[in-house]
Scaffold this motif. Structure first.
Motif, PDB file in Angstrom:
ATOM      1  N   PHE A  84       0.819  -1.208   0.000  1.00  0.00           N
ATOM      2  CA  PHE A  84       0.000   0.000   0.000  1.00  0.00           C
ATOM      3  C   PHE A  84       0.856   1.261   0.000  1.00  0.00           C
ATOM      4  CE2 PHE A  84      -3.334  -2.939   0.953  1.00  0.00           C
ATOM      5  CZ  PHE A  84      -4.502  -2.323   0.542  1.00  0.00           C
ATOM      6  N   PRO A 338      -3.770   8.462   1.553  1.00  0.00           N
ATOM      7  CA  PRO A 338      -4.998   7.661   1.633  1.00  0.00           C
ATOM      8  C   PRO A 338      -4.753   6.167   1.506  1.00  0.00           C
ATOM      9  CG  PRO A 338      -5.343   9.571   0.228  1.00  0.00           C
ATOM     10  CD  PRO A 338      -3.875   9.520   0.528  1.00  0.00           C
ATOM     11  N   MET A 339      -3.841   5.775   0.631  1.00  0.00           N
ATOM     12  CA  MET A 339      -3.590   4.338   0.448  1.00  0.00           C
ATOM     13  C   MET A 339      -2.814   3.749   1.623  1.00  0.00           C
ATOM     14  SD  MET A 339      -5.319   3.712  -2.101  1.00  0.00           S
ATOM     15  CE  MET A 339      -4.939   1.970  -2.119  1.00  0.00           C
ATOM     16  N   ASP A 341      -3.207   4.753   4.661  1.00  0.00           N
ATOM     17  CA  ASP A 341      -4.265   4.594   5.660  1.00  0.00           C
ATOM     18  C   ASP A 341      -5.104   3.354   5.377  1.00  0.00           C
ATOM     19  OD1 ASP A 341      -3.450   6.869   6.965  1.00  0.00           O
ATOM     20  OD2 ASP A 341      -4.920   8.188   5.997  1.00  0.00           O
ATOM     21  N   GLN A 342      -5.386   3.082   4.110  1.00  0.00           N
ATOM     22  CA  GLN A 342      -6.149   1.884   3.751  1.00  0.00           C
ATOM     23  C   GLN A 342      -5.375   0.622   4.121  1.00  0.00           C
ATOM     24  OE1 GLN A 342      -9.339   1.566   2.620  1.00  0.00           O
ATOM     25  NE2 GLN A 342      -9.430   3.774   3.020  1.00  0.00           N
ATOM     26  N   ARG A 344      -3.253   0.343   6.608  1.00  0.00           N
ATOM     27  CA  ARG A 344      -3.339   0.200   8.066  1.00  0.00           C
ATOM     28  C   ARG A 344      -4.699  -0.365   8.478  1.00  0.00           C
ATOM     29  NH1 ARG A 344      -0.799   6.204   9.048  1.00  0.00           N
ATOM     30  NH2 ARG A 344       1.416   5.618   8.881  1.00  0.00           N
ATOM     31  N   LYS A 345      -5.770   0.119   7.824  1.00  0.00           N
ATOM     32  CA  LYS A 345      -7.105  -0.390   8.135  1.00  0.00           C
ATOM     33  C   LYS A 345      -7.215  -1.875   7.798  1.00  0.00           C
ATOM     34  CE  LYS A 345      -9.479   4.034   7.437  1.00  0.00           C
ATOM     35  NZ  LYS A 345     -10.413   4.801   6.567  1.00  0.00           N
ATOM     36  N   LEU A 346      -6.628  -2.269   6.675  1.00  0.00           N
ATOM     37  CA  LEU A 346      -6.668  -3.681   6.281  1.00  0.00           C
ATOM     38  C   LEU A 346      -5.923  -4.542   7.297  1.00  0.00           C
ATOM     39  CD1 LEU A 346      -7.346  -5.950   4.323  1.00  0.00           C
ATOM     40  CD2 LEU A 346      -5.305  -5.329   2.993  1.00  0.00           C
ATOM     41  N   LYS A 349      -8.046  -4.932  10.345  1.00  0.00           N
ATOM     42  CA  LYS A 349      -9.160  -5.837  10.081  1.00  0.00           C
ATOM     43  C   LYS A 349      -8.693  -7.295  10.067  1.00  0.00           C
ATOM     44  CE  LYS A 349     -12.214  -4.426   7.225  1.00  0.00           C
ATOM     45  NZ  LYS A 349     -12.943  -4.033   5.973  1.00  0.00           N
TER      46      LYS A 349
END
Length: 374
Positions: A84, A338-339, A341-342, A344-346, A349
């Motif tokens: 990412f 933004p990517m 952050d995505q 980190r969210k993944l 999860k």
């Protein structure tokens, strides 16, 4: 002023001087490509080697600290973070490069079509030199490092420093041999520089070897350390001639050593850390990856907008740097951050799912029957 203790080093969450080093590296590369022969003494091409040393040092340091906290590193999380961080903005810029060439009806004539398989698969360093988006060869090198290094040193080679150190030195020796074999389109010197950064990370993480390097963490050491790096960088050719001509490996390795010393000497503070940590330095350093990628597009925009700057000279170098930085800022805000952050969210999860599965696998404990005495 005093030197840094090992405990203080391990407690550091950021290395602020590295932002400035990344900024300088990126701008040097742009000047090498666009500022003309009057800047030849700067040897801006070596900026990529500065990137390599910093990359090896940071990646290995972060992995060592994760291992210390958790007993191991998560290879899955590492690859997610890297994917990412690296892939989205890379492919966005590659798309912009293709769009420019296509709109100008130069996609085939520019040679871009023939090297696209290399660019799409991160085998960029195997593409013939001198191509459009040619600076991306460094991404091919780094991606292979990211794929191999964590698995080699933190799973297969999850050993103590006594074992990791000779393995690291052995890989550096192998890269040096590969350099002198002059294998076409392969960049052993680049791997040598990355691994030298990894070596520095191992040495600083170990209490014993940190004790040897500790005197160099005194803030005042950073002044002669920076001077040494500048002298080596601006005299690469002369140093190579002095040692009988080694194809550049020895002076580049010497430069890597001077960069390592500069990293160590700016950990504690002092005038050079202050200089490299200034907000403009941090601003450019944060955007250095996008700046490095987008410089070719910026160069084309500048040349088309102001034909006089199509000739490589100081004014062109400055103009391309500024336009690259503007474009890099947009990429940083709209794509990179933004990517990341995505990613980190993944990871969160995936870790939550893993924890839920682990909890589900634990059999529910039955309450013990109450007993009474007769």
């Amino acid at each position: 002023m005093r030197t840094l203790t090992h405990g203080e080093y391990l407690a550091m969450k950021r290395f602020p001087a590295l932002d400035g080093m990344r900024a300088i590296a990126a701008v040097m590369v742009v000047f090498f490509h666009y500022a003309g022969p009057q800047w030849a003494r700067l040897n801006g091409w070596i900026g990529v080697h500065l990137f390599f040393v910093l990359s090896g040092y940071l990646i290995t340091t972060l992995a060592l600290r994760e291992e210390s906290r958790n007993g191991r590193i998560s290879i899955r999380d590492f690859y997610v973070r890297r994917a990412f961080r690296i892939l989205p903005v890379y492919y966005v810029v590659l798309g912009i490069v293709v769009a420019f060439a296509w709109l100008r009806h130069e996609y085939t004539s520019s040679g871009l079509a023939s090297v696209m398989p290399f660019y799409l698969t991160f085998t960029n360093e195997f593409a013939p030199p001198g191509q459009v988006f040619g600076q991306s060869w460094t991404l091919g090198v780094e991606q292979k490092f990211y794929l191999v290094w964590p698995a080699l040193m933190f799973t297969i080679g999850a050993f103590t420093l006594k074992r990791r150190l000779p393995m690291t030195l052995g890989l550096m020796a192998l890269a040096a041999v590969g350099h002198f074999m002059e294998i076409p389109y392969v960049s052993p010197a680049a791997y040598f520089m990355i691994i030298s950064g990894c070596l520095l990370a191992f040495l600083l993480h170990s209490p014993r070897s940190f004790g040897v390097l500790r005197p160099f963490t005194h803030p005042l050491v950073s002044v002669p350390a920076l001077a040494a790096a500048v002298v080596v960088q601006t005299n690469i050719g002369e140093i190579d001639a002095l040692v009988g001509g080694t194809g550049g490996l020895l002076p580049v390795a010497l430069y890597g050593l001077s960069v390592g010393l500069l990293i160590v000497s700016t950990l504690r503070g002092g005038p050079i850390q202050w200089l490299l940590s200034l907000r403009p330095m941090a601003f450019v350093g944060d955007r250095s990856y996008s700046l490095y990628l987008i410089q070719g597009v910026a160069g084309t925009v500048v040349a088309l907008s102001i034909p006089a700057l199509a000739v490589h000279r100081t004014a062109a170098g400055i103009a391309v740097t500024l336009v690259s930085l503007l474009m890099a800022d947009l990429l940083f805000r709209w794509v990179e951050q933004p990517m990341i952050d995505q990613g980190r969210k993944l990871i969160r999860k995936l870790n939550e799912r893993k924890a839920a599965r682990a909890a589900a696998d634990v059999p529910e404990r039955q309450p013990e029957l109450a007993t009474t005495s007769a």
